[in-house]
Scaffold this motif. Sequence first.
Motif, PDB file in Angstrom:
ATOM      1  N   ASP A   1      43.774  50.005  36.555  1.00 47.65           N
ATOM      2  CA  ASP A   1      45.156  49.024  36.609  1.00 47.65           C
ATOM      3  C   ASP A   1      45.033  48.008  38.642  1.00 47.65           C
ATOM      4  O   ASP A   1      45.580  46.947  38.551  1.00 47.65           O
ATOM      5  N   TYR A   2      45.017  48.688  39.479  1.00 52.36           N
ATOM      6  CA  TYR A   2      44.358  48.426  40.676  1.00 52.36           C
ATOM      7  C   TYR A   2      43.435  47.535  40.784  1.00 52.36           C
ATOM      8  O   TYR A   2      43.195  45.960  41.448  1.00 52.36           O
TER       9      TYR A   2
ATOM     10  N   PHE B   1      42.933  39.544  38.027  1.00 52.15           N
ATOM     11  CA  PHE B   1      43.501  38.586  37.487  1.00 52.15           C
ATOM     12  C   PHE B   1      44.333  37.938  38.669  1.00 52.15           C
ATOM     13  O   PHE B   1      44.995  37.905  37.541  1.00 52.15           O
ATOM     14  N   GLU B   2      44.780  38.171  39.250  1.00 50.31           N
ATOM     15  CA  GLU B   2      45.787  37.695  40.278  1.00 50.31           C
ATOM     16  C   GLU B   2      45.991  36.218  40.713  1.00 50.31           C
ATOM     17  O   GLU B   2      44.772  35.144  39.845  1.00 50.31           O
TER      18      GLU B   2
ATOM     19  N   ILE C   1      42.576  45.558  37.821  1.00 52.20           N
ATOM     20  CA  ILE C   1      42.806  44.307  37.330  1.00 52.20           C
ATOM     21  C   ILE C   1      43.440  43.631  37.608  1.00 52.20           C
ATOM     22  O   ILE C   1      43.777  42.247  37.046  1.00 52.20           O
ATOM     23  N   ASP C   2      44.692  43.835  38.581  1.00 49.33           N
ATOM     24  CA  ASP C   2      45.489  43.424  39.346  1.00 49.33           C
ATOM     25  C   ASP C   2      44.487  42.438  40.320  1.00 49.33           C
ATOM     26  O   ASP C   2      45.512  41.432  40.274  1.00 49.33           O
ATOM     27  N   LEU C   3      43.486  42.994  40.336  1.00 45.10           N
ATOM     28  CA  LEU C   3      42.590  42.157  41.864  1.00 45.10           C
ATOM     29  C   LEU C   3      42.029  41.251  40.998  1.00 45.10           C
ATOM     30  O   LEU C   3      41.400  40.632  41.568  1.00 45.10           O
TER      31      LEU C   3
END
Length: 104
Positions: A96-97, A103-104, A99-101
């Motif tokens: 999750d981290y 696709f920010e 993916i957030d990193l």
Amino acid sequence: MIAIELMETTSSGVAHALHALASTPLAEPAPKGIDTNGVVTFFASKIAPILLAVLGVIFIGRASRGEISKVLTSSAIAIVGLAFIAGAATLFFIGDYLIDLIFE
């Protein structure tokens, strides 16, 4: 005379139908989804301690009968299983981290 009564009946029926349509919502509200945090919290706080207590009773029962090797084997399997579960949860949060990193 019949035409007038027919018009009155039709107009009251149409008025009733329009009132019914106006009082009902046209679109359903969007579904809120499943509270996965609540489900995980429930399992972690209620189900997991019960299962661990059952395992403990089984291990104590086997140990009292002198089956120490079976108890040690079962305990090792349980510990490895818990390690796999903890690893899967860790990978979930790391993924999750990432993916957030990305696709920010």
